[in-house]
Enzyme design. Structure first.
Site, PDB file in Angstrom:
ATOM      1  N   LYS A   1       0.820  -1.211   0.000  1.00  0.00           N
ATOM      2  CA  LYS A   1       0.000   0.000   0.000  1.00  0.00           C
ATOM      3  C   LYS A   1       0.856   1.264   0.000  1.00  0.00           C
ATOM      4  CE  LYS A   1      -3.875  -2.059   2.575  1.00  0.00           C
ATOM      5  NZ  LYS A   1      -4.900  -1.973   1.528  1.00  0.00           N
TER       6      LYS A   1
ATOM      7  N   GLY B   1     -11.073  -3.059   8.479  1.00  0.00           N
ATOM      8  CA  GLY B   1     -10.765  -3.154   9.898  1.00  0.00           C
ATOM      9  C   GLY B   1     -11.962  -3.221  10.810  1.00  0.00           C
TER      10      GLY B   1
ATOM     11  N   ARG C   1     -23.236  -2.534  -4.695  1.00  0.00           N
ATOM     12  CA  ARG C   1     -24.578  -2.351  -5.261  1.00  0.00           C
ATOM     13  C   ARG C   1     -24.676  -1.009  -5.991  1.00  0.00           C
ATOM     14  NH1 ARG C   1     -28.608  -5.841  -4.246  1.00  0.00           N
ATOM     15  NH2 ARG C   1     -28.476  -7.311  -2.496  1.00  0.00           N
TER      16      ARG C   1
ATOM     17  N   SER D   1      -8.211  -7.724   8.106  1.00  0.00           N
ATOM     18  CA  SER D   1      -8.172  -8.093   9.517  1.00  0.00           C
ATOM     19  C   SER D   1      -8.927  -9.384   9.797  1.00  0.00           C
ATOM     20  CB  SER D   1      -8.779  -6.961  10.346  1.00  0.00           C
ATOM     21  OG  SER D   1      -8.290  -5.708   9.928  1.00  0.00           O
TER      22      SER D   1
END
EC number: 4.3.3.6
Length: 287
Positions: free
Chosen positions: A78, A150, A162, A233
């Site tokens: 990242k 997280g 959606r 996580s």
């Protein structure tokens, strides 16, 4: 600068799989053993970033190299939104993908990275189609929902996927004469709006991330149209990471088979402790 079609082709190879966040070499080995198609190397999973607070930055290059050394599957890392120097460093390390991520603290609140300037493919998050097309216009080769990383709470990822699907269907059914106005309203590149109108899909793979904690969560996102799933996580904050990781991989493969989903969901131990999404939202970072 490299061919966007090559970058998209690399992203296409991850379809139908699971990308797992890992914070050390041991977790990377577990992820590979469980059947992950790629790992995301970072110092802290999003749950810990939320808990610890402060400024979240690119991971230490030493950690990334350690993870790369023990796994044969692609390694992602990242960079902060807009922090093109972090991206330059990651590219020099030889990572397979860079995630310009809202999970880290943004470095630029106005501009994202010019991803066309890099040879390595980029992953970017979105909350709607306009945001997805802006990132693709900058050179992203892979799009994912932002969800709320997280939290172990799937609601935002569902809402966002959606919304992307709804926006795609709207453009697909629009008259061609309306496309320029739609592009203006969405703040999206006109040529990409035309692509969606003609093809009824994004021009790059569309994955899901943010809040996936159970096999059922992963299957839900696949049934809603995601082509792969990121899990952060949800695995290594659970009671039995290897078993849960294998279960989520199976759930993505057999997402339309409730019997198999029931089998792999059995006796997994405690999932990560989830939290509600009514606090600072990572998904509101970037535009």
């Amino acid at each position: 600068m490299s061919d966007i079609n090559l970058k998209i082709g690399l992203a296409e190879m991850l379809k139908g799989g699971v990308i797992m966040d890992v914070v050390n070499a041991e977790q990377a080995e577990i992820a590979q053993q469980a059947g992950a198609v790629a790992v995301m190397a970072l110092e802290r999973v999003p749950a810990d970033i939320r808990k610890d607070g402060g400024i979240a930055r690119m991971s230490d290059p030493k950690l990334i190299k350690e993870i790369m050394s023990v796994t044969s599957i692609p390694v992602m890392a990242k960079a902060r939104i807009g922090h093109f120097v972090e991206a330059q460093i990651l590219e020099s390390l030889g990572v397979d993908f860079i995630d310009e991520s809202e999970v880290l603290s943004p470095a630029d609140d106005l501009n994202h990275i010019a991803k066309d300037n890099f040879k390595v493919p980029f992953v970017c998050g979105c909350t709607n189609l306009g945001e997805a097309l802006r990132r693709i216009g900058e050179g992203a080769a892979l799009i994912r929902t932002k969800g709320e990383a997280g939290t172990g709470n799937i609601v935002e990822a569902v809402r966002q996927l959606r919304q992307v699907n709804k926006d795609i269907n709207y453009i697909k059914g629009a008259d061609q004469s309306e496309l320029m106005a739609i592009a203006k309203n969405m703040q999206a590149p006109y040529d990409l709006v035309k692509y969606v109108h003609k093809n009824g899909k994004l021009p790059v793979p569309n994955f899901s991330a943010g809040g996936v904690a159970t096999p059922a969560d992963a299957a839900l996102m696949m049934q809603l149209g995601a082509e792969s799933v990121f899990v952060g996580s949800g695995i290594f904050k659970s009671a039995d990471p290897l078993k849960r990781a294998k279960a989520i991989v199976s759930a993505v493969t057999y997402y339309n088979d409730p019997k198999i989903l029931a089998e792999v969901s059995e006796d997994l131990g405690e999932p990560m402790t989830g939290i509600n999404c009514d606090f600072e939202k990572f998904s509101q970072r970037g535009w």
